[in-house]
Structures are given as C-alpha cells and as structure tokens.
Motif scaffolding. Sequence first.
Motif, mmCIF file in Angstrom:
data_model
loop_
_atom_site.group_PDB
_atom_site.id
_atom_site.type_symbol
_atom_site.label_atom_id
_atom_site.label_comp_id
_atom_site.label_asym_id
_atom_site.label_seq_id
_atom_site.Cartn_x
_atom_site.Cartn_y
_atom_site.Cartn_z
ATOM 1 N N ASP A 125 -11.073 2.292 8.534
ATOM 2 C CA ASP A 125 -11.454 3.655 8.173
ATOM 3 C C ASP A 125 -12.885 3.719 7.649
ATOM 4 O O ASP A 125 -13.594 4.681 7.908
ATOM 5 N N ARG B 233 0.867 -1.180 0.000
ATOM 6 C CA ARG B 233 0.000 0.000 0.000
ATOM 7 C C ARG B 233 0.902 1.227 0.000
ATOM 8 O O ARG B 233 1.812 1.327 0.824
ATOM 9 N N ARG C 203 -3.977 13.771 3.931
ATOM 10 C CA ARG C 203 -3.349 12.491 4.246
ATOM 11 C C ARG C 203 -3.317 11.572 3.023
ATOM 12 O O ARG C 203 -3.977 11.827 2.022
ATOM 13 N N ARG D 208 -11.867 6.776 15.030
ATOM 14 C CA ARG D 208 -11.386 5.475 15.493
ATOM 15 C C ARG D 208 -10.330 5.593 16.590
ATOM 16 O O ARG D 208 -10.004 4.626 17.263
ATOM 17 N N ASP E 84 0.526 5.963 3.614
ATOM 18 C CA ASP E 84 -0.714 6.452 4.226
ATOM 19 C C ASP E 84 -0.339 7.308 5.438
ATOM 20 O O ASP E 84 -0.709 7.014 6.562
ATOM 21 N N GLU F 214 -12.151 2.541 1.495
ATOM 22 C CA GLU F 214 -12.235 2.873 2.922
ATOM 23 C C GLU F 214 -12.943 4.198 3.165
ATOM 24 O O GLU F 214 -12.930 4.716 4.264
HETATM 25 MG MG MG Z 1 -7.106 2.970 6.459
#
Ligand code: MG
Length: 540
Positions: free
Chosen positions: A451, A329, A355, A461, A332, A427
């Motif tokens: 997410d 990924r 982000r 969260r 992030d 997400e």
């Molecule tokens: Mg995430």
Amino acid sequence: MQELKGKSVFGGIAIGRISVYNKDESTVKRVKIEDTAAEVKRFEEAKETAKEQLQALYEKALVEVGEVNAMIFDVHQMMLDDLDYVEAITHMIENQGINAEYAVATTGDNFSNMFAAMDDDYMKARAADVKDISNRVVKILQGKKDSVLDGDEPVILLADDLAPSETVQLDKSKVLAFVTRHGSTNSHTAILARTMNIPALIGVKFEENVDGRFAIVDGYNGSVYVEPTDDVVKEYESKKQEAEEKKRLLQELKGKENITLDGKKIKLYANIGGVADVASALQNDAEGIGLFRSEFLYLESNTFPTEEEQFQAYKTVAENMAGKKVIIRTLDIGADKQVDYFNLDKEDNPAMGYRAIRICLTQPEIFKTQLRAIFRASYYGNIGVMYPMIISVAEVQKIHAIVDEVKAELDAQGLPYGDVEQGIMIETPAAVMMSAELAKEVDFFSIGTNDLTQYTLAIDRQNPKLDDFYDSHHPAILRMIQMVIDNGHKEGCWVGICGELGADTTLTETFLKMGIDELSVSPSMIFPVRDKIRSTDTTK
Ligand code: MG
Ligand code: PEP
C-alpha cells in the motif's frame, strides 16, 4: 508429445508413468426396506465406523502434516454428526422405506449440490467435503475397502478431484505428483498437497486414455507433457536435478540463524492468511508470524465471525507456533476486500475509502469483538497486534482507549490475557511523515510496502495497466523505509517490513544496511531470504 496446461498448486518436477485414479463410485441401488429401524441402526453403525476411520486419519495426518492440516479430519467427523445431515438420511430411510446406502448417497449429493451453488468460495469448497464423508459411509455400508493406491511403481496421479482424506492417504513414496481436473487453490486438498511437498496441478483437462502413459509434470509452469520427446525428457531430467539440489541446499538452512556474515541478527517471520497456513510457516522454519491477515476470517464467513470463532482461530495459531511471536493484523476490510454483510457503500475510490482502521474506529463494536478475541488468545501464546492504514497519532490514541476498555472488561470478567505487543502498519505516506511521533505510541512498526507504494506513487495496485509504473524500488519508497527505521529506533521501536518487498532478495542487503529488524515474507520465501541474509556482509 501432448502438452496439457493447468494451474500450479505446488512446484517441483515429476517424471514417470500416469495413473488415472477413478473414484470407486459404483452405482448405489435403491432398495425397498421393510425393517426401517434396523436400517437406521445400520446407518448409525456405519457412521460410527466412518468416524473411527477419520480419527485414525487425523492421527496419521497429525504426525505427517501437523495439527492445523490434520484438522480437516476432525471437521469431517463433526460433519458426520451434523443434525441436518443425519436427519435428512434417517427421514429418507424411515419415510421412503429405502436402504441406507441410497439415503446416504442421495443426501450427500443434495448437500454437495447445495454447497456448490453458493457464491462464497469457501462454502463451495465444502461440497467436496460432504461428498467425501458420504462416499466413506456408503463404502462402509457396502463392505468395501478404504484405499487409494495399489501397485508398487510410483506414479503421477491424475484424478477428477481429490478429497482431503484421499490426499492424506496417498503413500508419498508411491506418488510423484498429482494432477486434477477440478479443485481450487484454496481447498484443503491444495493446502495439504503443499504441506506434503508433492508437485501438484489443478484445472488440467486430460483424457482418460492417458492412463499408463509416460509423462512429465512441471509444477513450476503448470504443464503436463504426455509422452514427451527424448529432448524434453533430457531437459527435464537436468531441471529436476537442479531443482532438487536447490531445495536440498535450502533445506540445509533449517534451524540456522538469520544472521549476516558480520553478525547482525534479524527476525525472519512468515505472512499467513489463515489458520491453515501455519503448517507451511513451520515447515519453512519461520521464527514467527509477522502478518496474520485476519480479514480472511471475515472473508470466509457469511456473517460476522463471533468472538468465540475468532478466539479459537487465534488461539490455534498461537498454540501451534508454540511460544513464537504471532502478530495479528486487525481487520483490513474495504478496498479490494469486500464483504457483503458489512454493507459498505459503493465508493468511487475504494482504495482511498472507508476501510481498515477507519471502519474499526467508527464501528467500535466490530473492533472490540476482534480485540477481545485477540487478547483472550494471547494467554495461550506470544501474540502481538497491529493496526492497518494508520495516518495519525490521534487514531493510535483512540485505539489505545478502546484497547483499555477491552482489557478492563476482560479483567472484570476474570478472563486472562497475556502481554500483547502493539504496533502499527506504516503503509500511508502520512504515517511515514509522522513516524517520529507515532513511535512514541507503539512497540513496533511494520512497513506495508504494497500500500505504501500505491499511495506514494499514486498508482492503484489493482490496475494491471499500471504494472510497469508500480515500482517498489522507487527511491521515494526506499527513503521512506530508511526514515521509518531511523524514527522508530530513536524511540526504541523495532521496525519490520511485511509487504511483498520484504521478500525481494535483491533488496535484502539494502534493508539490512538500513537497520531493519524484521522481515515477514510468504513461507516459501523464508529459505531464499535466509540464504541472502547469511551471505551478506553489511560492513562492505
Ligand atoms: Mg496494506
Ligand atoms: C501492505 O500493504 O504492504 C500489506 C502488507 O498489507 P496488504 O497487502 O494486506 O494490504
């Protein structure tokens, strides 16, 4: 009975006698030396012997715990050749006319203190490494033997701290568990302990006088019971049996397919945060890596990791997974994952802020460096790439344009790359609602339920006060998952879940019935999920 509390690094139950391990830190005396050239030579020779020992340890670890975990001994060999370190020692011998033992011990302390004072947790953890290599050289200079355990009875090992080289040297047949006062969950020692399957606790405040006493280590609740009562011993004897039986049964699933009773096969992959987690993914029989959270490479660093550093990390993971899929990924960063050198502004609402892909699309030079590293590494294995926090088709098209530029550059430079599957994380509620269109753009979807739950339910969260409201089983989430699977399948996209919900065995049957193609879970959850898959009949 005395109960000591700590933090568990690896589960399991151990019952036996305690052995307090005191490092052989006999004082190193400062001695005046006349022939400093001979003393420098003595240091150089000891350093070479230390490297030979470390090479032997590397080879031992390679067989026992795999290349990724063995690498620490490679790193230790390199640290011994670090120019600053070697120069500090030789200057001290030459300028102060002192013995090599004292120069090495003092330099080791200085460097170790310097690392320990750093803010970065990763660098802090290196303090133990530099101390470890210095102790090794001092021992060689003093003509001392290199051993950790003696005696035949297996023991619960208690130590102030254990260096990686000490952990790997432990004769597993003689160690029931290890318990340390210090150490961090992220240290190499902790990683090795998990890989070596030894119950382990850190942060346990114990007195030296427990040496030789009978005890129980509960690696599940982080407790050590010193001189337990008969009832507690009985209770733990049966708990130990149960745990061993459970483990044994789950181990029988090694090599077995992830297939339901009615013949549906799905992919069961592992989530990892770094190169070091590959060993545990392999030990738990992951069919691939479904989520490599690459931002940890950035979080561990004091500055932007270079293309070469990233390339080496991705290549190592791809090679160690030996042809199995590795989905990286892209970074992030942002929200709860802050990195100083990105110089991000303080935001009132960071989870909804600047982000992940938003940073990558507005600072393409950062994104391109990572993409180049990923594509170059793809030549050495079966790599896929996925993009986080997507909300629109336009974003995906921009990403494709950047990827095309990267590929053209690599072609022009004659740098090879493989076929890279490209997917997106689902997400955000927007990605769910646009999944029919998004499916036309990519090869796969990976649903990030962590997410997706926060954005769908409007629940931060990170806020522990909202834990009771954070309900990933909410019908809205389950309907979204179904929608994403259906829309993905219509366009030939495979669909997986890489959020924590993927490991929730109470939902495995539901996901299978929904038509999920892949679940990516933390390595320790692979066998429990496989167990669930194999006992499910989706026709019922
Ligand atoms: Mg995430
Ligand atoms: C998710 O959001 O579900 C996910 C897998 O990504 P992370 O937890 O890293 O945000």
